[in-house]
Enzyme design. Structure first.
Site, short mmCIF file in Angstrom:
data_model
loop_
_atom_site.label_atom_id
_atom_site.label_comp_id
_atom_site.label_asym_id
_atom_site.label_seq_id
_atom_site.Cartn_x
_atom_site.Cartn_y
_atom_site.Cartn_z
N ASP A 215 0.79 -1.30 0.03
CA ASP A 215 0.00 0.06 -0.11
C ASP A 215 1.07 1.22 -0.10
OD1 ASP A 215 0.93 0.21 2.57
OD2 ASP A 215 -0.72 -0.13 3.65
N GLY B 26 -0.39 5.80 3.19
CA GLY B 26 -1.23 6.80 3.34
C GLY B 26 -2.33 6.33 4.52
N GLY C 161 -10.76 3.73 0.90
CA GLY C 161 -11.90 4.47 1.55
C GLY C 161 -13.14 4.03 1.73
N ASP D 33 -7.71 -7.31 0.45
CA ASP D 33 -6.54 -7.69 1.53
C ASP D 33 -7.66 -7.23 2.95
OD1 ASP D 33 -6.13 -4.85 1.13
OD2 ASP D 33 -5.28 -4.94 3.06
#
Lengths: 372, 372
Positions: free
Chosen positions: B89, B92, B218, B268
């Site tokens: 990833d 963030g 998100g 994931d």
């Protein structure tokens, strides 16, 4: 149980023990599975690194899961899924070291559980009964284990109690049957702190009982290593040659090889798993502290001897896991250390069979005891 | 990277991704290996239960072991010994959820390490550089991940920033080369909270970039599941059919099957390992809380479907290990849960290929979501 002595090399012995759950080649190291689990190690991986017999603690199993659950399961092998031989200690050492509010009397030992404070009593008869419920292939007599610094008066008094307790254990053993249809052996335990005459007396006392093997307890509990070795020599001078000898709770790789050279056949110790969880790894090239900065960018395998599949993980990766508090670090180090101990006794056995144990011992010790 | 769509069943898709470190059959679940370790699971056992690709966290790897060590090792695969594909990833999400004193600006995000308080800055360019050093097969663009309850004004402002950051990430990606000689793909991330028009705008924006795949971020961050499913439908209506779609951080078995039915290919989640460490096990017969008294004397295997070798341990034994705080409990439950997730996506794939996904989904969910 059946023991056959196959080879000797100096004082060192190689043999084979046959149990209802399979064969054990001696000298042997028994990984410690306190609560019916060698901490952090799958049974499959234990087998794969050569473990042949595991130890479980009567005290812990009695408190959790309890004899009711163990009996419902059909014994500890079925309960935990390890189908090889199992040895249980008598719970004496744990009662004296872990439990609260212990009170020793002729009758036995009252104690409060370290888990929930509940009150219990262990008697010689009771611990034989518990071990019958556990279903261990090898059971231990209930003994008092005095500290290595105990004075002679205490040591003698304690030995007397251990002897009377052994008589009671043996009687209970003789008049009870196994619960699961296979033979369970009962090993008496030699005590006597570091007093040669008491050790000799104890060894002579236990050999009155026609046991399948004998244990040496109360060593590696604070006394100098030289005293321990001297006591082993005294005791093994008395114990019969045709029965296995089990040195309880020992020890470092050096302790083990020194004891093998003096005729000991069986060992157990929490060191491989406990030290592994604490970031200390035994390798064929020396001892590693995984937290050391030195390994930060050392991408060589943990142990070039490839004692198990985890040996291919790099030192740098294992250091990273250790520093990061990742449980995989404890798993890798525990499994590797068990593999190392199994390798050590297997190599010892090979060199006894070859008659080269005496030359091999100092050579291997000079390598494996180095701090890397 | 190469993606081939092989089958569809309703909205569900089955395909295959080819990476420099091997092939991944979709739909796929990627176990989370935060610090380059799927917590409590050996790489060998991961492979054995069918894991094909693992996720690692850029934020964690950047702090420990650091890019210097990763570069010295020749990338994360060599560092940790997992030679299959790795996805990272962008860091963030971790910066926003784990780090202290974070401060977001147009430039990027300043933060203090959760480990030692040291100060750092992540920028879109920087996280591409870090992921080049890590050597992930699939890298993620740097995005801001607002909470699922963010109001529209915040969501729109945040999306604007994520879009500008993507432009900068892409530029950096285009003008840098892989450090270890194999292709690294960069996936843009769709944001937009639960606002359909923002999600649509974001999906259209990211598809301007000729990426090997696209991620949906998100979601599963506090919004109702129905909102999540609605957003997936909006986004997948825009994303190209010939590229894989990765729904980040999701989720429960139900979330995963619902998302698959809406055209998602990759997932994931920490759930299998985190829940496993906490005594919660997913089985093919329903969900088990290992602490439950109910399992005390239940000697049946953990999962009769035998998804991995640990499934043969009994429920009673696993309950005992859990109650006793033994690390083997966490190991068994973690490995089993990963095996369960891998089984789930493999079964989904099989039913997509058969064209029976739509019938199978409610049937399997009614079984596996039961509380036993």
């Amino acid at each position: 149980m059946f023991f056959k002595l196959q080879h000797t090399s100096g004082g060192a012995r190689a043999g084979v023990i046959e149990t209802a759950h399979g064969r054990v080649e001696t000298p042997i190291f028994m990984p410690v599975g306190t609560a019916a689990t060698v901490k952090g190690v799958f049974h499959r991986d234990l087998r794969e690194v050569g473990a042949q017999i595991v130890l479980a603690n009567t005290y812990h199993l009695y408190l959790r899961p309890g004899t009711e659950v163990l009996e419902a399961a059909g014994g500890v092998h079925r309960f935990c899924g390890w189908n090889g031989p199992v040895l249980t200690d008598s719970g004496g050492f744990q009662v004296f070291s872990l439990a609260d509010c212990r009170k020793i009397s002729e009758e036995g030992c009252r104690f409060a559980s370290h888990i929930d404070g509940s009150r219990h009593m262990f008697t010689p008869e009771g611990v034989v009964d518990i071990q019958r419920s556990v279903g261990a292939d090898i059971m231990m007599a209930f003994d008092e284990c005095p500290p290595g610094t105990a004075d002679r008066a205490y040591a003698e008094r304690s030995l007397g109690l251990t002897e009377r307790w052994l008589e009671r254990c043996w009687e209970r053993y003789e008049c009870t049957d196994p619960k699961y249809g296979y033979r369970q052996s009962l090993f008496p335990i030699v005590q006597g702190v570091v007093y040669p005459d008491l050790r000799e007396r104890s060894a002579r006392f236990v050999t009155q009982f026609p046991a399948d093997g004998y244990a040496i307890g109360g060593l590696a509990v604070g006394e100098p290593a030289e005293d321990m070795y001297a006591m082993i020599e005294v005791v093994n001078g008395v114990l019969p040659a045709d029965k296995p000898r089990y040195l309880m709770g020992v020890g470092t790789p050096e302790n083990i090889l020194e004891a093998i050279s003096r005729g000991v056949d069986m060992f157990d110790c929490v060191m491989p798993t406990r030290n592994g969880r604490n970031g200390m790894v035994f390798t064929t090239e020396g001892v590693i502290n995984l937290r050391n900065e030195r390994w930060k960018s050392d991408f060589s395998p943990l142990d070039p001897a490839d004692l198990s599949f985890v040996d291919r993980y790099s030192k740098a990766y294992l250091r990273h896991l250790t520093i990061s508090g990742e449980m995989l670090a404890a798993q890798i180090a525990s499994l590797h250390n068990v593999a190392f101990y199994m390798w050590l006794v297997k190599e010892a056995r090979r060199h006894i069979a070859d008659g080269t144990f005496g030359e091999w011992k100092p050579q291997v010790l000079s390598k494996i005891t180095r701090r890397l």
